[in-house]
Design an enzyme around this catalytic site. Structure first.
Site, PDB file in Angstrom:
ATOM      1  N   GLY A 141       0.828  -1.190   0.000  1.00 28.61           N
ATOM      2  CA  GLY A 141       0.000   0.000   0.000  1.00 28.61           C
ATOM      3  C   GLY A 141       0.866   1.244   0.000  1.00 28.61           C
ATOM      4  O   GLY A 141       2.073   1.197   0.268  1.00 28.61           O
ATOM      5  N   CYS A 142       0.246   2.379  -0.300  1.00 28.31           N
ATOM      6  CA  CYS A 142       0.999   3.636  -0.405  1.00 28.31           C
ATOM      7  C   CYS A 142       1.523   4.094   0.959  1.00 28.31           C
ATOM      8  O   CYS A 142       2.710   4.395   1.101  1.00 28.31           O
ATOM      9  CB  CYS A 142       0.136   4.712  -1.057  1.00 28.31           C
ATOM     10  SG  CYS A 142      -1.560   4.821  -0.440  1.00 28.31           S
ATOM     11  N   TYR A 143       0.641   4.150   1.963  1.00 30.80           N
ATOM     12  CA  TYR A 143       1.112   4.541   3.296  1.00 30.80           C
ATOM     13  C   TYR A 143       2.210   3.603   3.803  1.00 30.80           C
ATOM     14  O   TYR A 143       3.260   4.070   4.271  1.00 30.80           O
ATOM     15  CB  TYR A 143      -0.052   4.571   4.290  1.00 30.80           C
ATOM     16  CG  TYR A 143      -0.995   5.748   4.162  1.00 30.80           C
ATOM     17  CD1 TYR A 143      -0.538   7.057   4.271  1.00 30.80           C
ATOM     18  CD2 TYR A 143      -2.365   5.543   3.969  1.00 30.80           C
ATOM     19  CE1 TYR A 143      -1.407   8.133   4.169  1.00 30.80           C
ATOM     20  CE2 TYR A 143      -3.249   6.615   3.865  1.00 30.80           C
ATOM     21  CZ  TYR A 143      -2.766   7.915   3.970  1.00 30.80           C
ATOM     22  OH  TYR A 143      -3.635   8.972   3.875  1.00 30.80           O
ATOM     23  N   SER A 196       5.642   4.404   2.222  1.00 28.22           N
ATOM     24  CA  SER A 196       6.289   5.630   2.703  1.00 28.22           C
ATOM     25  C   SER A 196       6.782   5.501   4.138  1.00 28.22           C
ATOM     26  O   SER A 196       7.700   6.212   4.543  1.00 28.22           O
ATOM     27  CB  SER A 196       5.318   6.816   2.587  1.00 28.22           C
ATOM     28  OG  SER A 196       4.241   6.673   3.497  1.00 28.22           O
TER      29      SER A 196
END
Length: 403
Positions: free
Chosen positions: A206-208, A211
């Site tokens: 996932g994106c979160y 990061s």
């Protein structure tokens, strides 16, 4: 040898004669230089034919994009446009079946692509690898039904959690392909590339979690930060919520404001904690709150950590520098430079940096990515490059778009 100039570009005249591109308006100067008007040097048809020949001979990996009408699917299509070896042969979009991609995403209308079809009508006989860009909860059964020889990168959350009971707890659905879950490899490229290289099915992060894990995993592995009191304040562009029509995503709902959501129960929490726990070989629990920002794309995670006894922010900085010094897409900025989402927009980069907190013994880490590229489709392409034996940056050297 003589050459021909198109504007500021020169071509050898022998090559031009061979390929039949010299026009009757060309004239020879000083016995060697031919100047040709750009508008008559070659016809659009001849250029198109050359391009088609190049595509046919060089794009040796046939790609299927499932869910091409969503944001991540469209981003996969955009990124593949410049990939020298990956060519799209099949695209699915049940609600848009029969339509060309340009009718759904006009910015992609210049690409010569097959019309989208319903997934039940998709022909996988001419496909070598698949990007699965379908909604969470719908992917497991579809992937289970695909031909076993296909390489698959799944951009949904359906195979990210290794514990199928945890999947049911957070997503409210029983896992429908537990046998495939055992095979799936988590696709955080810079951390797990050895396993990804040999995988058939990769669960794209996932994106979160991307990061967050990129800066934290090296620090946890090195024992430089405490596993307690990790606080993450993360912010995403609205595209992270998908393309579906939702009242919460209307312009008047998201513009000119900041929207916190999923407080204490966001579905990326178990994925984040799984990755950090694997790095530490013990259970890690985090405080994580996401926010929706009034921008199309971009993501920033501001992470507050407690350093281990005797550790300084310089130690954290040097560890991240060592971990990522040879990486193409992860960049530790110069000391004191603040990462900004606008500096990675449209690219597969992750920029990060470490700052000393006012509270003794604590540090602040800032990490930024484009949620649709490094946070989704770009990392997916990076993973498939590895799986197919190509350099992982192939087709991904897009520079950030600014302003």
């Amino acid at each position: 040898m003589s050459s021909t100039t198109f504007g500021s570009v020169s071509f050898n005249s022998g090559w031009l004669r061979k390929h039949g591109t010299l026009s009757s308006n060309s004239r020879q100067c000083d016995g060697s230089l031919l100047r040709v008007r750009a508008s008559v040097a070659s016809s659009p048809q001849s250029l198109r034919s050359t391009k088609e020949k190049i595509d046919a001979s060089e794009k040796s990996v046939r790609i299927g994009v499932l869910g091409a009408s969503g944001y991540t699917g469209a981003e996969v299509v955009r990124l593949l446009a410049n990939h020298p070896h990956f060519g799209i042969t099949t695209m699915t979009a049940d609600r848009k079946a029969g339509q060309p991609i340009g009718s759904v995403f006009p910015h992609l209308m210049t690409q010569d692509l097959p019309a989208m079809v319903a997934i039940k009508d998709a022909d996988f006989s001419n496909v070598d690898a698949v990007f699965c860009c379908l909604p969470h909860g719908t992917t497991q059964e579809i992937i289970k039904s695909l031909p076993k020889q296909l390489k698959i990168v799944d951009l949904s959350a359906d195979f990210r959690l290794s514990n199928i009971n945890e999947y049911e707890e957070w997503y409210g659905l029983p896992h429908k392909a537990p046998e495939l879950q055992k095979e799936a490899v988590y696709g955080l490229t810079e951390v797990l590339r050895g396993k990804i290289r040999n995988a058939r099915l990769v669960a794209n992060p996932g994106c979160y979690p991307t990061s967050i894990q990129l800066p934290l995993v090296p620090l946890i592995k090195a024992g430089l930060i405490e596993l307690r009191n990790i606080i993450i304040d993360a912010k995403s562009g609205v595209s992270g919520a998908g393309r579906g029509a939702k009242e919460a995503n209307l312009y008047t709902e998201v513009s000119e404001g900041l929207h916190s959501y999923g407080i204490t129960k966001h579905r990326h929490v178990p994925e984040i904690e799984q990755g950090l726990s694997d790095a530490s070989h013990s259970k890690v629990t985090v405080s994580f709150t996401p926010h929706l920002m009034p921008m199309s794309r971009g993501m920033q995670s501001t992470i507050y950590v407690e350093m281990a006894p005797g550790v300084t922010t310089d130690d954290l900085y040097l560890e991240l520098l060592s971990a990522y010094k040879d990486e193409v897409f992860v960049r530790l900025l110069e000391r004191g430079v603040v990462p900004h989402t606008r500096h990675v927009r449209g690219s597969n980069y992750c920029f990060m940096n470490v700052f000393e907190d006012r509270i003794p013994g604590r540090a602040i880490i800032i990490s930024v990515i484009d949620n649709l590229v490094k946070g989704a489709s770009g990392q997916a392409l990076q993973n498939l490059n590895l799986m197919m034996g190509f350099p992982e940056n192939m087709g991904l050297d897009y520079q950030p778009l600014f302003p």
